[in-house]
Design a protein around this motif. Structure first.
Motif, PDB file in Angstrom:
ATOM      1  N   GLU A   1       7.011  -4.856   4.794  1.00 44.97           N
ATOM      2  CA  GLU A   1       5.638  -4.517   4.444  1.00 44.97           C
ATOM      3  C   GLU A   1       5.569  -3.087   3.917  1.00 44.97           C
ATOM      4  O   GLU A   1       6.453  -2.268   4.185  1.00 44.97           O
ATOM      5  CB  GLU A   1       4.697  -4.682   5.644  1.00 44.97           C
TER       6      GLU A   1
ATOM      7  N   TYR B   1       0.413  -4.018   2.148  1.00 45.09           N
ATOM      8  CA  TYR B   1       0.974  -5.146   1.423  1.00 45.09           C
ATOM      9  C   TYR B   1       2.092  -5.800   2.228  1.00 45.09           C
ATOM     10  O   TYR B   1       2.886  -5.102   2.874  1.00 45.09           O
ATOM     11  CB  TYR B   1       1.587  -4.699   0.094  1.00 45.09           C
ATOM     12  N   ALA B   2       2.174  -7.120   2.168  1.00 47.13           N
ATOM     13  CA  ALA B   2       3.388  -7.821   2.576  1.00 47.13           C
ATOM     14  C   ALA B   2       4.326  -7.838   1.376  1.00 47.13           C
ATOM     15  O   ALA B   2       3.875  -8.009   0.236  1.00 47.13           O
ATOM     16  CB  ALA B   2       3.070  -9.244   3.008  1.00 47.13           C
TER      17      ALA B   2
ATOM     18  N   LYS C   1      -2.707  -7.349   1.953  1.00 48.95           N
ATOM     19  CA  LYS C   1      -3.192  -7.791   3.260  1.00 48.95           C
ATOM     20  C   LYS C   1      -4.526  -7.149   3.613  1.00 48.95           C
ATOM     21  O   LYS C   1      -5.386  -7.775   4.214  1.00 48.95           O
ATOM     22  CB  LYS C   1      -2.153  -7.471   4.335  1.00 48.95           C
ATOM     23  N   SER C   2      -4.676  -5.869   3.238  1.00 48.36           N
ATOM     24  CA  SER C   2      -5.933  -5.181   3.539  1.00 48.36           C
ATOM     25  C   SER C   2      -6.009  -3.877   2.757  1.00 48.36           C
ATOM     26  O   SER C   2      -4.989  -3.344   2.304  1.00 48.36           O
ATOM     27  CB  SER C   2      -6.066  -4.892   5.047  1.00 48.36           C
TER      28      SER C   2
END
Length: 237
Positions: free
Chosen positions: A178, A226-227, A212-213
């Protein structure tokens, strides 16, 4: 077992990584941005952090020095001690970083080295209480090194903090799980200034980022989470 690897960096809006070069913050100080970085770092609860040679040389501020007595050199692994806190890990293929005895701020140091590093440097590290892993291949196999960190030192959660070339090497090898990028409300603007990631001809086709956010932190900092997925992985909602 490979530790989970989180790439954590703070950058300007134009993707540069040295806050000392950034335009001023609205509050008049850049220290507030560093506080946001340290706050996120703490939430990750990592048991190790890893940087490259240039970054670690700036942190350690030590020069070469011969051991005061003869030291037996161990290969490929020398475990000088264990950490009650976290481990400070450096990727140093040529063996150019030196250390003072006692670790870094209480963190036990582990150096990941290339196969051709001379025994004299290994002896210096051992004399200073530094652990090291010597690559058994001509080029450092980062994945194999991470497995050793997990197996021999019990590291399960590692924060990758650059520099750019080190970040690029880990991403290209598919070893980052990540990314957490903190974007400061600032611009560097300089020419020929390295960004947070650098790798040969680039990373196109080597990975996919899944957002992801996105969170607004204090002092105008934005965290992008991020993944990191293989290039063929479909988006998971």
């Amino acid at each position: 077992m490979k530790p989970k690897v989180t790439l954590l960096m703070i950058t300007s809006v134009d993707g540069r990584l040295h806050p000392s070069r950034f335009t001023n913050s609205p509050d008049g100080t850049r220290r507030d941005w560093s506080a946001q970085y340290e706050k996120i770092h703490a939430t990750l609860k990592a048991d190790a952090w890893l940087v490259g040679r240039v970054t670690m040389a700036e942190i350690s501020k030590a020069g070469p020095h011969a051991p005061s007595q003869s030291i037996a050199v161990e290969k490929p692994l020398h475990i000088a001690g264990r950490s009650e806190g976290s481990y400070a890990v450096v990727l140093d293929p040529s063996g150019k970083v030196h250390f003072k005895p006692g670790g870094l701020g209480g963190d036990h140091v582990i150096v990941l080295l290339g196969r051709k590093v001379p025994d004299s440097h290994l002896a210096e590290l051992a004399a200073d209480g530094v652990s090291y892993v010597v690559s058994e291949k001509t080029d450092i196999d980062i994945a194999a090194m991470l497995d050793i960190l997990g197996r021999e030192f019990g590291i399960r959660n590692l924060v990758l903090e650059g520099g750019a070339s080190t970040n690029g090497a880990f991403l290209a090898a598919g070893l980052v799980d990540e990314m957490r990028i903190l974007v400061a409300p600032a611009i560097d603007g300089g020419e020929n200034v390295q960004g947070i990631v650098a790798y040969g001809d680039g990373l196109a086709g080597k990975l996919t980022l899944q957002l992801k956010s996105a969170d607004i932190l204090d002092h105008g900092v934005v965290q992008l989470h991020y993944a990191v997925l293989p290039p063929s992985t479909e988006r998971r909602d």
